[in-house]
Write an enzyme that holds these catalytic residues in place. Structure first.
Site, PDB file in Angstrom:
ATOM      1  N   SER A 108     -16.311  -8.575   5.528  1.00 51.48           N
ATOM      2  CA  SER A 108     -15.213  -8.948   4.629  1.00 51.48           C
ATOM      3  C   SER A 108     -15.676 -10.082   3.720  1.00 51.48           C
ATOM      4  CB  SER A 108     -14.021  -9.401   5.464  1.00 51.48           C
ATOM      5  OG  SER A 108     -13.165 -10.219   4.706  1.00 51.48           O
ATOM      6  N   SER A 109     -15.027 -10.213   2.565  1.00 51.91           N
ATOM      7  CA  SER A 109     -15.394 -11.294   1.638  1.00 51.91           C
ATOM      8  C   SER A 109     -15.095 -12.679   2.211  1.00 51.91           C
ATOM      9  CB  SER A 109     -14.662 -11.116   0.303  1.00 51.91           C
ATOM     10  OG  SER A 109     -13.269 -11.093   0.511  1.00 51.91           O
ATOM     11  N   CYS A 110     -14.330 -12.750   3.302  1.00 54.84           N
ATOM     12  CA  CYS A 110     -14.015 -14.071   3.884  1.00 54.84           C
ATOM     13  C   CYS A 110     -15.204 -14.678   4.623  1.00 54.84           C
ATOM     14  CB  CYS A 110     -12.808 -13.988   4.796  1.00 54.84           C
ATOM     15  SG  CYS A 110     -13.169 -13.126   6.306  1.00 54.84           S
ATOM     16  N   TYR A 137     -12.011 -15.013  12.357  1.00 54.40           N
ATOM     17  CA  TYR A 137     -12.340 -13.664  11.868  1.00 54.40           C
ATOM     18  C   TYR A 137     -13.687 -13.684  11.133  1.00 54.40           C
ATOM     19  CZ  TYR A 137     -11.357  -9.482   8.872  1.00 54.40           C
ATOM     20  OH  TYR A 137     -11.371  -8.277   8.201  1.00 54.40           O
ATOM     21  N   LYS A 141     -17.240 -11.720  11.885  1.00 52.06           N
ATOM     22  CA  LYS A 141     -17.880 -10.843  10.894  1.00 52.06           C
ATOM     23  C   LYS A 141     -19.317 -11.302  10.596  1.00 52.06           C
ATOM     24  CE  LYS A 141     -14.509  -7.930  10.027  1.00 52.06           C
ATOM     25  NZ  LYS A 141     -14.649  -6.529  10.455  1.00 52.06           N
ATOM     26  N   HIS A 180      -1.444  -7.907   4.652  1.00 45.96           N
ATOM     27  CA  HIS A 180      -2.066  -8.563   3.498  1.00 45.96           C
ATOM     28  C   HIS A 180      -1.069  -8.627   2.337  1.00 45.96           C
ATOM     29  CE1 HIS A 180      -5.828  -7.199   5.594  1.00 45.96           C
ATOM     30  NE2 HIS A 180      -6.179  -8.416   5.267  1.00 45.96           N
TER      31      HIS A 180
END
Ligand SMILES: NC(=O)C1=CN([C@@H]2O[C@H](COP(=O)(O)OP(=O)(O)OC[C@H]3O[C@@H](n4cnc5c(N)ncnc54)[C@H](OP(=O)(O)O)[C@@H]3O)[C@@H](O)[C@H]2O)C=CC1
Ligand SMILES: C[C@H]1O[C@H](OP(=O)(O)OP(=O)(O)OC[C@H]2O[C@@H](n3cnc4c(=O)[nH]c(N)nc43)[C@H](O)[C@@H]2O)[C@@H](O)[C@@H](O)C1=O
Length: 312
Positions: A108-110, A137, A141, A180
């Site tokens: 994920s971009s996070c 999270y 990842k 989201h």
């Protein structure tokens, strides 16, 4: 991937997994294996090991995860860390033990630092502190990316990691608190319109910017990269365009036909100020998104309308 290859989609009932399933079926793949979380709890090492030893898949799309929006990430911090580490560790290790030819891990971009320069290049990974609301999270990842790289380096496994931007689409989660932003706004604006309410309240200040990719476009990218990308490290998947949350709310307002006011609940977190992907690596590999945001919101809204009676 040969058309007869045995392909396991972990998380096939989710928004992303179901989009990958649709894409593979459309391309003529007919040896796809799936299992629900009730049938196979991927957090369980033994259950996962047994499943792989029995099924022996050739290819794996790892799209099963504990997923949610900013408040879910911040509330269920232990589950976001534990569930995701367990699921990905079990699948990646079982894939190695059972000779899976290629695996795709979805991050994920996070994973990028909260205040990284924009747009986010792949090599900004681990260059700064993470956004607090989704740190558990993101840590899981990042561990997934490093698992794939370590199994590639030590055992020669062809495991690749892709980092999707914020996603939306068919089969999204419309939970009022845990979803989201896009599904949350679709539901809230729709209900306000249907009930004649004077206003809709959105979370935060409305100033953060986010990038959104339609899930079927993501599935196209995953299918493409599974056949054309074999590198260690990571590759971003996004559109390269972003929008302020306030402007996103105006788009959803227009789509649902709501005519009242928009209010802001600033007791809710904004999260990262901006998360725009640098998609030059993806474009250089030969893939670009097709569905633009306004069209995608229409498609997602139609899907929401067809399913709203079953929502809780
Ligand atoms: N949604 C987004 O905006 C983004 C998502 N991603 C990533 O994409 C991937 C898919 O996300 P998305 O489709 O949105 O998520 P969903 O919540 O829609 O789907 C997640 C899937 O994971 C499965 N799952 C969860 N826990 C378990 C478990 N313990 N055992 C077995 N299966 C489990 C669920 O199975 P079941 O239905 O059977 O319970 C479900 O089908 C994730 O890796 C996520 O991190 C990345 C960036 C953005
Ligand atoms: C995909 C990504 O998703 C999560 O991060 P996020 O980008 O912050 O995602 P979000 O969609 O929840 O919020 C985006 C923005 O929108 C605002 N916002 C307004 N109104 C609502 C609202 O009603 N719901 C939500 N959820 N947000 C709202 C909200 O305040 C924020 O500023 C990660 O935890 C992590 O899981 C991850 O990888």
């Amino acid at each position: 991937m040969e058309k007869s290859a045995k392909i396991y989609i972990a998380g096939h009932r989710g928004m992303v997994g179901s989009a990958i399933y649709r894409k593979l079926t459309k391309e003529g793949y007919n040896n796809i294996i799936t299992s629900t979380s009730a049938e196979l709890d991927l957090r369980d090492q033994q259950q996962t090991a047994n499943f792989f030893a029995t099924q022996k898949p050739d290819y794996v799309f790892l799209a099963a995860a504990k997923v949610g929006g900013i408040v879910a990430n911040n509330t269920y911090r232990a589950e976001f860390l534990y569930d995701n580490l367990q699921i990905q560790n079990n699948i990646i290790h079982s894939s190695y033990i059972n000779g899976v030819k290629k695996l795709m891990f979805l991050g994920s971009s996070c994973i990028y630092p909260k205040l990284a320069p924009q747009p986010l290049k792949e090599d900004y990974l681990l260059t700064g502190l993470l956004e607090e609301t989704n740190e558990p999270y993101a840590i899981a990842k990042i561990a997934g990316i490093k698992m794939c790289d370590a199994y590639r380096a030590q055992y020669g496994c062809n495991y690749i990691s892709v980092m999707p931007t914020n996603l939306y689409g068919l089969n999204d989660n419309y939970h009022p608190q845990n979803s989201h932003v896009l599904p949350a706004l679709i539901r809230r604006f729709h209900e306000a319109q249907a009930n004649g309410l004077p206003s809709v309240t959105i979370w935060g200040t409305g100033t953060p910017k986010r990038e959104f990719l339609f899930a079927d476009d993501l599935a196209e990218a995953c299918f493409y990269l599974m056949q054309n990308y074999d590198e260690e490290g990571l590759v971003n998947i996004g559109t390269g365009e972003d929008i302020a949350i306030k402007d996103l709310a105006l788009l959803v307002k227009k789509t649902t036909g709501f005519e009242g006011d928009i209010l802001f609940d600033t007791t809710k977190p904004d999260g990262t100020p901006r998360k725009l992907m640098d998609v030059s690596k993806l474009h250089s590999k030969g893939w670009k998104h097709k569905v633009e945001l306004e069209e995608g919101i229409q498609l997602a809204y139609s899907d929401f309308l067809s399913k709203q009676k079953s929502l809780v």
